[in-house]
Design an enzyme around this catalytic site. Sequence first.
Site, PDB file in Angstrom:
ATOM      1  CB  ILE A   1      -6.255   0.654  -7.523  1.00 24.60           C
ATOM      2  CG1 ILE A   1      -6.200   0.014  -6.219  1.00 24.60           C
ATOM      3  CG2 ILE A   1      -5.755   2.244  -7.552  1.00 24.60           C
ATOM      4  CD1 ILE A   1      -7.253   1.051  -5.219  1.00 24.60           C
TER       5      ILE A   1
ATOM      6  CB  SER B   1      -0.821   1.936   1.085  1.00 26.78           C
ATOM      7  OG  SER B   1      -0.739   2.373   2.448  1.00 26.78           O
ATOM      8  CB  CYS B   2      -5.775   2.279   1.263  1.00 21.19           C
ATOM      9  SG  CYS B   2      -5.199   0.761   1.634  1.00 21.19           S
ATOM     10  CG  ASN B   3      -4.399   1.056   6.206  1.00 23.06           C
ATOM     11  OD1 ASN B   3      -5.480   1.411   6.626  1.00 23.06           O
ATOM     12  ND2 ASN B   3      -3.805  -0.346   5.540  1.00 23.06           N
TER      13      ASN B   3
ATOM     14  NE  ARG C   1      -8.319  -5.084   1.548  1.00 25.78           N
ATOM     15  CZ  ARG C   1      -7.110  -4.958   1.261  1.00 25.78           C
ATOM     16  NH1 ARG C   1      -6.104  -5.561   2.145  1.00 25.78           N
ATOM     17  NH2 ARG C   1      -6.583  -4.665   0.315  1.00 25.78           N
TER      18      ARG C   1
ATOM     19  CG  HIS D   1       0.422   0.486   7.781  1.00 20.89           C
ATOM     20  ND1 HIS D   1       0.632  -0.562   8.356  1.00 20.89           N
ATOM     21  CD2 HIS D   1      -0.054   0.509   6.544  1.00 20.89           C
ATOM     22  CE1 HIS D   1       0.005  -1.666   7.671  1.00 20.89           C
ATOM     23  NE2 HIS D   1      -0.429  -0.774   6.581  1.00 20.89           N
ATOM     24  N   GLY D   2       3.669   3.292   9.589  1.00 18.79           N
ATOM     25  CA  GLY D   2       4.251   4.652  10.277  1.00 18.79           C
ATOM     26  C   GLY D   2       5.521   5.023   9.503  1.00 18.79           C
TER      27      GLY D   2
ATOM     28  CG  HIS E   1      -7.962  -0.969   5.968  1.00 15.92           C
ATOM     29  ND1 HIS E   1      -7.457  -2.150   5.749  1.00 15.92           N
ATOM     30  CD2 HIS E   1      -7.610  -0.351   4.628  1.00 15.92           C
ATOM     31  CE1 HIS E   1      -6.804  -2.572   4.610  1.00 15.92           C
ATOM     32  NE2 HIS E   1      -7.096  -1.183   3.963  1.00 15.92           N
TER      33      HIS E   1
ATOM     34  CD  GLN F   1     -10.887  -2.399   1.354  1.00  8.22           C
ATOM     35  OE1 GLN F   1     -11.183  -1.705   2.321  1.00  8.22           O
ATOM     36  NE2 GLN F   1     -11.436  -3.309   0.879  1.00  8.22           N
TER      37      GLN F   1
HETATM   38  P1  NAD Z   1      -5.605  -5.688  -8.629  1.00 10.16           P
HETATM   39  O1  NAD Z   1      -5.124  -7.275  -8.783  1.00 10.16           O
HETATM   40  O2  NAD Z   1      -7.090  -5.756  -8.184  1.00 10.16           O
HETATM   41  O3  NAD Z   1      -5.453  -5.346  -9.839  1.00 10.16           O
HETATM   42  C1  NAD Z   1      -4.375  -5.297 -10.539  1.00 10.16           C
HETATM   43  C2  NAD Z   1      -4.603  -5.312 -12.069  1.00 10.16           C
HETATM   44  O4  NAD Z   1      -3.510  -5.381 -12.825  1.00 10.16           O
HETATM   45  C3  NAD Z   1      -5.211  -6.871 -12.393  1.00 10.16           C
HETATM   46  O5  NAD Z   1      -6.492  -6.639 -13.183  1.00 10.16           O
HETATM   47  C4  NAD Z   1      -4.321  -7.634 -13.200  1.00 10.16           C
HETATM   48  O6  NAD Z   1      -4.763  -8.566 -14.103  1.00 10.16           O
HETATM   49  C5  NAD Z   1      -3.316  -6.530 -14.014  1.00 10.16           C
HETATM   50  N1  NAD Z   1      -2.058  -7.113 -14.258  1.00 10.16           N
HETATM   51  C6  NAD Z   1      -1.385  -8.156 -13.801  1.00 10.16           C
HETATM   52  N2  NAD Z   1      -0.192  -8.084 -14.275  1.00 10.16           N
HETATM   53  C7  NAD Z   1       0.145  -6.946 -14.914  1.00 10.16           C
HETATM   54  C8  NAD Z   1       1.192  -6.363 -15.663  1.00 10.16           C
HETATM   55  N3  NAD Z   1       2.206  -6.928 -15.902  1.00 10.16           N
HETATM   56  N4  NAD Z   1       0.748  -5.048 -16.249  1.00 10.16           N
HETATM   57  C9  NAD Z   1      -0.348  -4.456 -16.061  1.00 10.16           C
HETATM   58  N5  NAD Z   1      -1.223  -5.023 -15.328  1.00 10.16           N
HETATM   59  C10 NAD Z   1      -1.297  -5.861 -14.846  1.00 10.16           C
HETATM   60  O7  NAD Z   1      -4.732  -4.934  -7.723  1.00 10.16           O
HETATM   61  P2  NAD Z   1      -5.245  -3.400  -6.947  1.00 10.16           P
HETATM   62  O8  NAD Z   1      -6.059  -3.985  -5.617  1.00 10.16           O
HETATM   63  O9  NAD Z   1      -5.970  -2.848  -8.019  1.00 10.16           O
HETATM   64  O10 NAD Z   1      -3.725  -3.049  -6.466  1.00 10.16           O
HETATM   65  C11 NAD Z   1      -3.049  -2.301  -7.492  1.00 10.16           C
HETATM   66  C12 NAD Z   1      -2.170  -1.163  -6.710  1.00 10.16           C
HETATM   67  O11 NAD Z   1      -2.817  -0.415  -5.938  1.00 10.16           O
HETATM   68  C13 NAD Z   1      -0.966  -2.110  -5.971  1.00 10.16           C
HETATM   69  O12 NAD Z   1       0.305  -1.428  -5.898  1.00 10.16           O
HETATM   70  C14 NAD Z   1      -1.792  -2.033  -4.477  1.00 10.16           C
HETATM   71  O13 NAD Z   1      -0.942  -2.125  -3.477  1.00 10.16           O
HETATM   72  C15 NAD Z   1      -2.196  -0.542  -4.610  1.00 10.16           C
HETATM   73  N6  NAD Z   1      -3.678  -0.462  -3.534  1.00 10.16           N
HETATM   74  C16 NAD Z   1      -4.533  -1.357  -3.422  1.00 10.16           C
HETATM   75  C17 NAD Z   1      -5.511  -1.104  -2.738  1.00 10.16           C
HETATM   76  C18 NAD Z   1      -6.472  -1.883  -2.340  1.00 10.16           C
HETATM   77  O14 NAD Z   1      -7.071  -2.059  -1.191  1.00 10.16           O
HETATM   78  N7  NAD Z   1      -7.123  -2.929  -3.349  1.00 10.16           N
HETATM   79  C19 NAD Z   1      -5.296   0.032  -1.907  1.00 10.16           C
HETATM   80  C20 NAD Z   1      -4.690   0.895  -2.153  1.00 10.16           C
HETATM   81  C21 NAD Z   1      -3.618   0.844  -3.222  1.00 10.16           C
END
Ligand code: NAD
Length: 355
Positions: free
Chosen positions: A12, A139-141, A168, A194-195, A220, A301
């Site tokens: 993200i 979140s994405c959903n 997914r 999610h709801g 998803h 997502q």
């Molecule tokens: P990710 O694991 O791909 O990326 C997280 C990054 O943060 C990594 O590069 C990691 O090395 C780094 N990191 C680790 N510890 C850290 C710290 N203490 N401080 C700062 N950075 C740190 O995760 P993501 O999928 O990008 O998810 C990030 C957020 O977005 C989460 O809350 C997730 O739930 C949300 N999210 C994810 C998705 C998805 O599908 N991937 C969709 C919507 C929301």
Amino acid sequence: MTRVGVNGYGTIGKRVADAVAAQPDMELVGVTKASPDYGVEAAARRGYDLYAAIEDRIDDFAAADVELAGTLGDLLDAVDVIVDCAPSGVGERNASAYEAHDTPAVFQGGEDAAVAESSFNARGRFEAARDADSVRVVSCNTTALSRLLAPLDEAYGVEKARVTLVRRGGDPSETDRGPINDIVPDPATVPSHHGPDVNEILPDIPVDTAALRAPVTGMHTHSVNVTLETEPDENDVRDLLGDEDRIFLVPAAAGIDGAGALKEYAADAGRPRGDLWENCVWAESISVTGRDLYLFQNVHQEADVVPENVDAIRAMTTDVGRAESTARTNETLGIGLDSRLGGDELARTELTADD
Ligand code: NAD
């Protein structure tokens, strides 16, 4: 000009950083990395200043010959707002650092709603973020469901929404989540989280969600049934959803049969990383029986929350209204896919390839 930092440069974070850098009214001051892996190359190629997310890992960056502009603390002092894109649950642990530096923060949907003053979705809940010190982009959903249910509720009133989410199993880069060969009720209890999360955005819409996890990485899929308060016409629903900026009606004539083809369609359209920022609603799935509406939608997502983060920053730090903010975000990113094969005139300009 709003100065923005991104803490956590993963799935993200790297997308939010690019989206912020594309905004004429925002400056991306820098991004943090927790370790000097391949992600630092992506940041360096784009000319983003790099900061160490974790102070006592500075030596790891020096050992890998990666130049740092400073640590998270330095970044927090240099920005008007920080976008936390750390792994789920880590954002909450980072919150005290943001408060200590008096830096407003945008959190992601992996955190509990209580992490922030307000949960955010541009379509469903823009003004609630106005002047807040912290918001959580859902979140994405939840983002996709909010975008879908808000216009339906406005047009017809939603008596009850029931959604089955086929999630997914992991993102394409998350090899450690597999290999898997199953479809897992997750959670096996109903409703899934999610709801209730949709109700953080649209508190008055009764919605039950049930969720499964499937061995796919692309998108998803939601199977949606909404009982409306008034009887809708199928074509009117199609028009209503087709008029939403962040919903792409996938026409039957395009021959797009699933997430793989959708992702290819986005890549062919010049989308960075093949990203689909819009909900993808299968046009021919929109069916009405009495007051019951049925449809399928696919959700990328990795991408749909990205424009929402940009709008959340504007809602928190400026007095720009929802319509103006979303229009700016849509235009700068190129949001709004229209297939030439749906039989209608193209409603929006075509996308140009950007890298
Ligand atoms: P990710 O694991 O791909 O990326 C997280 C990054 O943060 C990594 O590069 C990691 O090395 C780094 N990191 C680790 N510890 C850290 C710290 N203490 N401080 C700062 N950075 C740190 O995760 P993501 O999928 O990008 O998810 C990030 C957020 O977005 C989460 O809350 C997730 O739930 C949300 N999210 C994810 C998705 C998805 O599908 N991937 C969709 C919507 C929301």
